[in-house]
Design a protein around this motif. Structure first.
Motif, PDB file in Angstrom:
ATOM      1  N   ILE A 168      43.651  37.220  39.609  1.00 33.98           N
ATOM      2  CA  ILE A 168      42.347  37.034  38.451  1.00 33.98           C
ATOM      3  C   ILE A 168      42.350  37.447  36.731  1.00 33.98           C
TER       4      ILE A 168
ATOM      5  N   GLN B 137      28.375  39.958  30.048  1.00 36.77           N
ATOM      6  CA  GLN B 137      28.643  40.210  31.886  1.00 36.77           C
ATOM      7  C   GLN B 137      27.478  41.823  32.373  1.00 36.77           C
TER       8      GLN B 137
ATOM      9  N   SER C  88      30.352  44.912  40.929  1.00 37.62           N
ATOM     10  CA  SER C  88      29.342  45.363  41.200  1.00 37.62           C
ATOM     11  C   SER C  88      29.537  46.633  41.977  1.00 37.62           C
TER      12      SER C  88
ATOM     13  N   LYS D 120      47.091  39.392  46.421  1.00 34.50           N
ATOM     14  CA  LYS D 120      46.386  40.299  45.577  1.00 34.50           C
ATOM     15  C   LYS D 120      45.731  39.484  44.615  1.00 34.50           C
ATOM     16  N   TRP D 121      44.677  39.218  45.186  1.00 42.40           N
ATOM     17  CA  TRP D 121      43.874  38.675  44.770  1.00 42.40           C
ATOM     18  C   TRP D 121      43.486  38.937  42.684  1.00 42.40           C
ATOM     19  N   GLN D 122      43.439  40.601  42.536  1.00 45.79           N
ATOM     20  CA  GLN D 122      43.350  41.016  41.306  1.00 45.79           C
ATOM     21  C   GLN D 122      44.377  39.997  40.402  1.00 45.79           C
TER      22      GLN D 122
ATOM     23  N   THR E 170      26.634  48.126  52.792  1.00 42.86           N
ATOM     24  CA  THR E 170      27.214  47.040  52.493  1.00 42.86           C
ATOM     25  C   THR E 170      28.857  47.697  52.023  1.00 42.86           C
TER      26      THR E 170
ATOM     27  N   HIS F 244      28.822  48.146  45.644  1.00 45.55           N
ATOM     28  CA  HIS F 244      29.271  48.099  46.545  1.00 45.55           C
ATOM     29  C   HIS F 244      31.033  48.211  46.083  1.00 45.55           C
ATOM     30  N   THR F 245      30.730  46.746  45.582  1.00 43.36           N
ATOM     31  CA  THR F 245      32.379  46.555  45.588  1.00 43.36           C
ATOM     32  C   THR F 245      33.413  47.907  44.658  1.00 43.36           C
TER      33      THR F 245
ATOM     34  N   GLN G 140      19.582  40.946  36.126  1.00 42.33           N
ATOM     35  CA  GLN G 140      19.219  40.559  37.577  1.00 42.33           C
ATOM     36  C   GLN G 140      18.060  41.186  38.011  1.00 42.33           C
TER      37      GLN G 140
ATOM     38  N   GLN H 229      46.655  40.256  53.019  1.00 46.67           N
ATOM     39  CA  GLN H 229      46.427  40.728  51.834  1.00 46.67           C
ATOM     40  C   GLN H 229      46.646  39.882  50.093  1.00 46.67           C
TER      41      GLN H 229
ATOM     42  N   GLU I 156      30.974  47.716  56.164  1.00 45.77           N
ATOM     43  CA  GLU I 156      31.164  46.447  56.172  1.00 45.77           C
ATOM     44  C   GLU I 156      31.734  45.319  56.163  1.00 45.77           C
ATOM     45  N   GLU I 157      31.982  45.563  54.344  1.00 48.75           N
ATOM     46  CA  GLU I 157      32.909  45.193  53.763  1.00 48.75           C
ATOM     47  C   GLU I 157      34.777  46.050  54.443  1.00 48.75           C
TER      48      GLU I 157
END
Ligand SMILES: Cc1ncc(COP(=O)(O)O)c(C=O)c1O
Ligand SMILES: Cc1ncc(COP(=O)(O)O)c(C=O)c1O
Lengths: 483, 483
Positions: free
Chosen positions: B94, B107, B12, B89-91, B55, B14-15, B114, B87, B58-59
């Protein structure tokens, strides 16, 4: 024909009979054209009901292996080979496939749970008398479905439900947004998605020594290694060393743990969280019993103080409202949620829109909170009564901590008497238990005693029988003792 | 700051902004203490709405990377390193995990679906106007829940539903018993369970050349190899050779195939089944569109003539009643069903009891059949209208077969113009299509045109635009041609 099917096997009786016949035909022991004994004779020989034999014979006939000739009887087909040869070798397919079979003990429990005459001392779900079936049925008349509800779901699940959950989770000290939530079909599926969508094969999954995780296989089936540890006492160097070469994750239940029922102290939580931060180790926090603290207070979860996005938080309505609705949730950093949502869409296209609508209604109307209040009191009463029974029948051979919530008492026997043989003996007497070795390999000291399912009368009979068999085992010279 | 987030990316907006900020902070380009431009300025620079910037900020704040000082503005934190370093290393997690990400094109489709302003020419689901939302909502008042419905389900699913399905399936010529049925959360989950519970890594999965299976990943993610073949024309020797060393299975849709809409002739079915029997090759028969034959007749599935237990038959209510309820079924030999039920219990403890109760009610009350009758007529009308449009706008550049049921027209363009670039251009103009290359690698000739979702007005605008862009592509010298 001296063979008999086994009552305690994972396969049903009639399937065992079908397999036995098929094997004998394949081996040539039952040659083509052979006449089979009448069904009532077979029933006696096998020690089963006639209806069981009938079901088996029907299946053998459907498989093209036997044939009935009116007025003459039943015979092995003249040419059973065609049918035998051409069938895919299903058993080979099953045996070599990826997902692990359930533990033998658990398959037996699942099977015997289908029988209404068993006393279930281990079941991790609510008795039907504790379920709000009538009010849920009534509430269905008040459900409104959005025009898109009957179509495929948004990847993260109903936005109305995610908004309702944001409010609900605030009571637990968790401040989050709908973007950080994924709706899943129960907490178990959350674990499955994490296994497939976030970890590589060979990853290390740390968990507490006795753990629910040992009784299920999402991680092992995906090729991960389970490692039991005392997680509230730091063992940082050894974990650090292991994490040099492999990815890892930590699965914990700081609130009303399954199977022990214990909750961590604030200090334990702090120490643990800091350690994970230092190790950059993600935490899976399973919080499915959170609503069931007897005194109605809420212990803060790790997630409430998670400033660095370490915690994948898992919740569910299974334990406090209904397991049959199959609704749970994951709260996590957005990138993680988007990934898990993608995997969820790829595996089942989202959770039931109807279940989601009902849970939204229950959360936002106050029905949920009211129902949980009642439930908590009922569970507490049951816990008290169960403790009374334990004092009466098992005080001398076992010890336990008074439960502060949830479903379970982690009953510790002084001697390692909770062996598979005892488990099987109890089944023979109509009592099902969850032995400690389901949660920790080679733990023959514990039973996870559940006060959420059996009735008071059943609890009494069951615990009496348990006490009797344990005492017999203690007296028997054959019992296994460590050294 | 010349960077802008990409509108067509999988993440998205904002991500993307959060990631961009984080990368710049990590690299030191945005040093600690640096003042960030005001949000309205950032919105202009990024070419996005102010709410999107809000947004994202905020994040970033929640992540401990920026801080707001009242009256002064927003700043990079004095010490962002702590937050960055600790943090997980989520990426990386994944990227190295097991399940494949969805195809980029899919995707994008999921994301743009949406948005309410897109014209969806490819969507494989029913328009909200075709869904029986009101009558389903009304029917909820008539649902009765058994005392055990709110608890965990029996492994194979509700017995009432399995009995209702036995009756329902008889109309398809399938005579089976509740013991041979497993209830699942949609046909997609059926495939997932077969992948995990019945096949070993490296197994061969044969399918038709253009196939729904190419657009999903249950088999590839479990390490299986997909092989497209002309399955109605025998190629026994080559398949036999391959199956010497590996296990195999064949995935087919003989009735109203996705994406082509075609159905096999009786002769084709016979030839295919005999070949599989000779190869001892199990068949997965996906029959999710069976109810939607326009003339109301029912083509017999392979399963109806399966005397040797080769066929794993899959059905679902998604296409004819509601995809949001998430109910499907597998019919197979009992040993297979028991295995798949065990894996299902291990991955999500069963399907929604509520969805199961509603589907049982709809099947047994006649509501289902009545609703499907209406739907069939509506779909046929839509198909006719769509064909009229095709004659008007695409006759010169494409050809197709008249659909006899289901949702789709498999539109074949004479030239290989259906490239990813055309797909993206159409998105820019507000039109979503399902290009042929989703179903067959390197197929740039086809579109799966769906008449089940878009309104008549949308179909018209969408097909006009498609025609316009295709004609432009045909004139453009840059277009890719084979040779
Ligand atoms: C600790 C724990 N986690 C997860 C689950 C699964 O719950 P759900 O029904 O939400 O899938 C259970 C249920 O037994 C449990 O005890
Ligand atoms: C051929 C085919 N099989 C399976 C599915 C999945 O259906 P369900 O919603 O029942 O999971 C679809 C839906 O797109 C489909 O087209």
């Amino acid at each position: 024909m001296h063979w008999q099917p086994k009552r305690q096997a994972a396969l049903s009786l009639h399937t065992q009979i079908v397999t036995w016949f098929t094997d004998n035909i394949r081996s040539g022991d039952f040659p083509p054209g052979m006449k089979c004994p009448p069904q009532r004779v077979l029933a006696v020989q096998f020690g089963v009901n006639r209806s069981t034999v009938h079901t088996a014979m029907e299946e053998l006939q459907a498989n093209g292996l036997i044939e009935s000739i009116v007025g003459k009887g039943t015979f092995i087909c003249a040419d059973p080979w065609q049918a035998l040869l051409s069938q895919p070798k299903w058993q080979r397919y099953i045996d070599t496939s990826i997902h692990k079979p359930n533990m033998d003990t658990i398959q037996l429990i699942n099977d015997y749970e289908q029988r209404s005459d068993m006393i279930r001392l281990g079941t991790g779900e609510l008795a039907t008398t504790l379920l709000p079936t009538a009010s849920l049925e009534q509430s269905l008349a008040h459900i409104t479905l959005s025009p898109r509800a009957l179509g495929y779901s948004e990847p993260q699940g109903s936005i109305a439900l995610r908004e309702a959950l944001c409010v609900h989770l605030q009571k637990r000290g968790i401040h989050t947004t709908p973007r950080n939530i994924l709706i899943v079909s129960g907490a178990l599926q959350a674990l499955q998605l994490i296994a497939l969508g976030l970890l590589e094969r060979g990853s290390l999954v740390f968990h507490e020594e006795a753990s629910y995780l040992q009784s299920i296989h999402p991680f092992q089936s995906a090729g991960m290694q389970l490692l039991g540890r005392r997680l509230t006492q730091i063992d940082k160097p050894s974990m650090q060393a292991m994490l040099q070469t492999r990815q890892g994750v930590c699965y914990v239940m700081p609130t009303l743990h399954n199977p022990t029922g214990y909750s961590w102290s604030e200090a334990e939580k702090q120490t643990f969280y800091t350690m994970c931060q230092q190790l950059s180790l993600p935490i899976i926090e399973d919080d499915v019993y959170e609503a069931l603290q007897f005194d109605g207070t809420s212990i803060r979860p790790l997630k409430a103080n998670d400033r660095s996005g370490h915690v994948l938080y898992i919740g569910s309505i299974s334990k406090a409202l209904s397991a049959g609705l199959r609704i749970g949730w994951i709260v996590a950093p957005e990138a993680v949620i988007q990934r898990l949502a993608d995997v969820k869409m790829q595996t089942d296209y989202g959770s039931s829109a109807l279940s989601q609508a009902v849970v939204t209604h229950w959360l936002t109307s106050g029905l949920y909170d009211a129902s949980v209040d009642t439930l908590r009191q009922q569970l507490q009463q049951r816990a008290r009564y169960t403790e009374t029974l334990l004092h009466m029948y098992l005080r001398d051979v076992a010890s336990w901590q008074s439960p502060t919530g949830g479903y379970y008492i982690w009953l510790r026997f002084h001697e390692p008497v909770i062996q598979k043989s005892l488990f099987l003996q109890l089944i023979q007497r109509g009592v099902l238990i969850n032995p400690g070795y389901m949660y920790q390999p080679n733990d023959f000291h514990h039973i996870r005693l559940s006060f959420s399912y059996a009735s008071e009368a059943e609890l009494k009979t069951g615990i009496q029988l348990l006490s009797q068999l344990v005492n017999e085992a203690l007296l028997s010279p054959k019992k296994k003792r460590p050294d």
